[in-house]
Design an enzyme around this catalytic site. Structure first.
Site, mmCIF file in Angstrom:
data_model
loop_
_atom_site.group_PDB
_atom_site.id
_atom_site.type_symbol
_atom_site.label_atom_id
_atom_site.label_comp_id
_atom_site.label_asym_id
_atom_site.label_seq_id
_atom_site.Cartn_x
_atom_site.Cartn_y
_atom_site.Cartn_z
ATOM 1 N N ASP A 11 0.879 -1.164 0.000
ATOM 2 C CA ASP A 11 0.000 0.000 0.000
ATOM 3 C C ASP A 11 0.927 1.227 0.000
ATOM 4 O OD1 ASP A 11 -2.002 1.843 0.714
ATOM 5 O OD2 ASP A 11 -1.832 1.339 2.837
ATOM 6 N N ASP A 13 0.172 5.202 0.465
ATOM 7 C CA ASP A 13 0.062 6.263 1.459
ATOM 8 C C ASP A 13 -0.024 5.672 2.864
ATOM 9 O OD1 ASP A 13 -0.041 9.204 1.473
ATOM 10 O OD2 ASP A 13 -1.838 8.853 2.669
ATOM 11 N N LYS A 204 -9.499 -1.283 -3.038
ATOM 12 C CA LYS A 204 -9.482 -2.027 -1.781
ATOM 13 C C LYS A 204 -10.670 -1.593 -0.933
ATOM 14 C CE LYS A 204 -5.460 -0.004 -1.163
ATOM 15 N NZ LYS A 204 -4.209 0.491 -0.557
ATOM 16 N N ASP A 229 -1.571 0.136 5.930
ATOM 17 C CA ASP A 229 -1.735 0.932 7.159
ATOM 18 C C ASP A 229 -3.185 1.024 7.608
ATOM 19 O OD1 ASP A 229 -2.581 2.671 5.047
ATOM 20 O OD2 ASP A 229 -2.313 4.368 6.387
HETATM 21 N N1 PLP Z 1 -7.377 8.535 -2.646
HETATM 22 C C1 PLP Z 1 -6.734 9.721 -2.685
HETATM 23 C C2 PLP Z 1 -7.272 10.817 -3.559
HETATM 24 C C3 PLP Z 1 -5.572 9.928 -1.916
HETATM 25 O O1 PLP Z 1 -4.936 11.114 -1.966
HETATM 26 C C4 PLP Z 1 -5.105 8.849 -1.099
HETATM 27 C C5 PLP Z 1 -3.902 9.017 -0.301
HETATM 28 O O2 PLP Z 1 -3.123 9.959 -0.474
HETATM 29 C C6 PLP Z 1 -5.808 7.643 -1.094
HETATM 30 C C7 PLP Z 1 -6.933 7.517 -1.880
HETATM 31 C C8 PLP Z 1 -5.344 6.456 -0.286
HETATM 32 O O3 PLP Z 1 -4.226 5.885 -0.902
HETATM 33 P P1 PLP Z 1 -3.534 4.531 -0.389
HETATM 34 O O4 PLP Z 1 -4.392 3.379 -0.818
HETATM 35 O O5 PLP Z 1 -2.183 4.551 -1.058
HETATM 36 O O6 PLP Z 1 -3.423 4.642 1.104
HETATM 37 CA CA CA Z 2 -2.765 3.439 2.863
#
Ligand code: PLP
Ligand code: CA
EC number: 3.1.3.21
Length: 290
Positions: A11, A13, A204, A229
């Site tokens: 993953d 972020d 997800k 996370d």
């Molecule tokens: N959607 C957007 C627009 C985001 O900016 C983010 C995180 O920055 C996410 C979803 C979640 O991303 P991830 O699945 O990488 O945690």
């Molecule tokens: Ca994440």
């Protein structure tokens, strides 16, 4: 644990970066995983970048990655529309330029990206001009989302044959210092509420996100680890797909959240309990260097 897997689904972020800041040590971990013969895939619910934009961002931060290793929601949604929806006709797209590019790359025509041309114009809103070729409304992250776009989506979705597809349901995007901004889930909820129906979602915890990677690379789920996370979207996907799951505490969810799910005894919540947890992905470094 690392010896028991060949593939690592990461993953983005909250695990390898927060916004534009790499989590300290994460590029080393990813590069060493690869050096140790693991295949590494980046799986993000964020729909605002193309695969190439992600590969460029990863390279700038010091990660070894190619476009093909990245499964973001702009790309995965294009795959979903092709493979699952068997899309015919055009898409009315509430989304980003990146989404437009990924859709166009696989030959899907779309309309709607950017500010709505008649936003703010006083007119008969129930009779806005519509594109008769639109057969699906797709909702992703859209910084130009407006009442007019919501209205236009509703007018398309008044046709019961018009499909509604959302990239993901994340409602809040957490920032540093306890701050947060609205995520795509808020926009999708607005469209669902107006249209009085539920969207099919791609990201997800939908199985499709994993299937998209697994089908392209022939993955054996028993030999996969997901590093994430968030319990309610990511860990749930991992347990539903039979993957090993590792929670990092550099993002959204806490050990207390996981314990609460465990102690609830409720079958749906137990699926949100990770197999392992670490403070940060950097804790994997010693095992990989040794
Ligand atoms: N959607 C957007 C627009 C985001 O900016 C983010 C995180 O920055 C996410 C979803 C979640 O991303 P991830 O699945 O990488 O945690
Ligand atoms: Ca994440």
């Amino acid at each position: 644990m690392l010896d028991s897997v060949d593939n690592v689904l990461i993953d983005c972020d909250g695990v390898i970066w927060r916004g534009d800041q790499a989590i300290p040590g994460s590029p080393d971990v990813i590069n060493l995983l690869k050096k140790n013969g693991k295949k590494v895939f980046f799986v993000t619910n964020n729909s605002t970048k193309t695969r190439k934009m992600y590969a460029d961002k990863l390279a700038l931060m010091g990660f070894n990655a190619t476009d093909d290793d990245v499964f973001g929601m702009a790309y995965c949604s294009a795959m979903y529309l092709k493979k699952v929806s068997k899309l015919q006709g055009k898409v009315y797209l509430i989304g980003s330029n990146a989404m437009r590019q990924e859709l166009e790359k696989v030959g899907i025509q779309q309309t709607g990206v950017g500010p709505d041309p008649i936003s703010g114009v006083q007119m008969d809103w129930a009779n806005v001009p519509l594109d008769p070729e639109v057969k699906t409304v797709v909702v992703g992250f859209d910084e130009h989302f407006s009442y007019m776009k919501l209205n236009r989506a509703l007018q398309y979705l008044n046709n019961p044959d018009c499909l509604l597809v959302g990239t993901n349901t994340d409602t809040r995007l957490p920032l540093e210092g306890g701050k947060a901004v609205p995520g795509t889930g808020c926009i999708l909820k607005a469209v669902e509420t107006a249209a009085q129906r539920q969207a099919q979602t791609v990201g997800k915890p939908n199985h499709f996100t994993y299937d998209c990677v697994a089908s392209q690379f022939g993955l054996d789920s028993a030999r996969c680890l997901m590093v994430v996370d968030r319990l309610d979207t990511d860990i749930l996907l991992g347990s539903n797909c039979g993957l090993k799951t590792l929670l990092t505490l550099t993002g959204v969810s806490t050990v207390a959240d996981a314990e609460a799910h465990q102690e609830s005894g409720c079958p749906e919540r137990v699926g949100m309990v990770p197999d392992y947890y670490v403070e940060s992905i950097a804790e994997l470094l010693p095992a990989l260097q040794g």
